[in-house]
Design a protein around this motif. Structure first.
Motif, short mmCIF file in Angstrom:
data_model
loop_
_atom_site.label_atom_id
_atom_site.label_comp_id
_atom_site.label_asym_id
_atom_site.label_seq_id
_atom_site.Cartn_x
_atom_site.Cartn_y
_atom_site.Cartn_z
N UNK A 1 17.88 10.22 -19.87
CA UNK A 1 19.67 10.32 -19.57
C UNK A 1 19.90 8.61 -19.38
N UNK A 2 21.28 8.55 -19.84
CA UNK A 2 21.75 6.92 -20.19
C UNK A 2 22.75 6.55 -20.09
N UNK A 3 23.96 5.87 -19.30
CA UNK A 3 24.36 5.13 -19.21
C UNK A 3 25.21 4.53 -20.68
N UNK A 4 26.46 4.89 -21.46
CA UNK A 4 26.24 3.60 -22.85
C UNK A 4 28.17 3.54 -22.22
N UNK A 5 28.27 1.84 -22.80
CA UNK A 5 29.20 1.97 -23.42
C UNK A 5 29.26 0.93 -24.25
N UNK B 1 11.80 1.44 -22.99
CA UNK B 1 12.42 1.25 -22.08
C UNK B 1 12.28 2.59 -21.02
N UNK B 2 12.75 2.30 -19.98
CA UNK B 2 13.11 3.06 -18.85
C UNK B 2 14.04 2.87 -17.58
N UNK B 3 14.37 3.77 -16.19
CA UNK B 3 15.19 3.45 -15.27
C UNK B 3 14.72 2.35 -15.17
N UNK B 4 16.54 2.33 -14.68
CA UNK B 4 16.58 0.52 -14.28
C UNK B 4 16.67 -0.35 -15.87
N UNK B 5 16.44 0.12 -17.16
CA UNK B 5 16.60 -1.58 -17.83
C UNK B 5 17.95 -0.63 -18.57
N UNK B 6 18.43 -2.11 -18.22
CA UNK B 6 20.03 -2.63 -18.96
C UNK B 6 19.71 -3.12 -20.63
N UNK B 7 19.68 -2.63 -22.14
CA UNK B 7 19.79 -2.87 -23.02
C UNK B 7 21.36 -3.28 -23.17
N UNK B 8 21.13 -4.06 -24.86
CA UNK B 8 22.06 -4.68 -25.01
C UNK B 8 22.12 -5.16 -26.39
N UNK C 1 22.44 1.83 -19.66
CA UNK C 1 21.55 1.71 -18.59
C UNK C 1 20.73 2.90 -18.54
N UNK C 2 19.31 3.18 -18.07
CA UNK C 2 18.61 3.95 -18.90
C UNK C 2 18.74 4.43 -17.04
N UNK C 3 19.59 5.86 -16.96
CA UNK C 3 19.58 6.35 -15.40
C UNK C 3 18.29 7.29 -15.47
N UNK C 4 17.46 7.94 -16.14
CA UNK C 4 16.33 8.93 -15.94
C UNK C 4 15.35 8.68 -17.18
N UNK C 5 13.92 9.07 -16.83
CA UNK C 5 13.36 8.78 -18.47
C UNK C 5 12.38 7.68 -19.18
N UNK C 6 12.40 7.87 -19.94
CA UNK C 6 12.29 6.40 -21.13
C UNK C 6 12.26 6.29 -22.02
N UNK C 7 12.93 6.03 -23.29
CA UNK C 7 13.01 5.92 -24.10
C UNK C 7 12.43 4.77 -24.76
N UNK C 8 11.87 5.30 -26.42
CA UNK C 8 11.14 4.54 -27.75
C UNK C 8 12.55 3.01 -28.71
N UNK C 9 12.29 2.04 -27.62
CA UNK C 9 13.67 1.54 -28.35
C UNK C 9 13.52 0.64 -29.45
N UNK C 10 13.63 0.48 -30.45
CA UNK C 10 13.60 -0.44 -31.28
C UNK C 10 14.90 -0.82 -31.65
N UNK C 11 15.20 -2.36 -31.63
CA UNK C 11 16.34 -3.25 -31.20
C UNK C 11 15.69 -4.48 -32.31
N UNK C 12 16.78 -4.36 -33.38
CA UNK C 12 16.18 -5.62 -34.40
C UNK C 12 14.68 -5.71 -34.48
N UNK C 13 13.89 -6.40 -34.35
CA UNK C 13 12.93 -7.01 -34.48
C UNK C 13 11.29 -6.68 -32.62
N UNK C 14 12.72 -5.64 -31.93
CA UNK C 14 11.80 -5.68 -31.13
C UNK C 14 11.88 -4.03 -30.88
#
Length: 123
Positions: free
Chosen positions: A97-101, A73-80, A56-69
């Motif tokens: 900054x992000x929270x991860x499990x 992603x930015x604050x409020x986005x939840x990535x599985x 879960x993105x808490x602050x800022x932005x991430x350039x995310x590569x996830x499989x073919x995507x």
């Protein structure tokens, strides 16, 4: 009941990305934590054969590569991140900054400086 205070968790700089800051706790089955990445920082493309992950993105932005995507992603986005899925993330435009499990957690490691309940021992 363990209650963890983020400000009291040990800050770890991983060997692969020493500019990153990780503050984690490990339960019986899951590992959770807060990760801070400076701009441009992040691991190389990788996958977890034995762990599923939510971030879960808490602050800022991430350039995310996830499989073919490939996306920002930015604050409020939840990535599985399913097991066996190639992925990586890099902070863009400043720190992120992000929270991860992760589940299941790897072998539990003791948290130095913490006592039962997650509170830091006062000395």
């Amino acid at each position: 009941m363990p209650i963890y205070h983020i400000a009291e968790l040990k800050k770890i700089n991983p060997d692969l990305n020493p500019a990153m800051i990780m503050q984690t706790v490990t339960g019986e089955y899951m590992k959770a934590g807060i990760v801070t990445k400076p701009a441009g920082e992040g691991p190389p493309l990788h996958m977890h054969p034995n762990e599923e992950q939510f971030t879960l993105i808490l602050e800022g932005k991430l350039h995310m590569i996830l499989g073919d995507e490939d996306r920002i992603v930015e604050r409020g986005d939840l990535i599985h991140i399913p097991r066996f899925t190639q992925h990586r993330s890099r902070a863009v435009g400043g720190p992120a900054v992000f929270f991860t499990v992760k589940y299941p957690a790897r072998k539990r490691r003791p948290q130095p400086g913490l006592q039962q309940g997650g509170r830091r021992r006062r000395g």
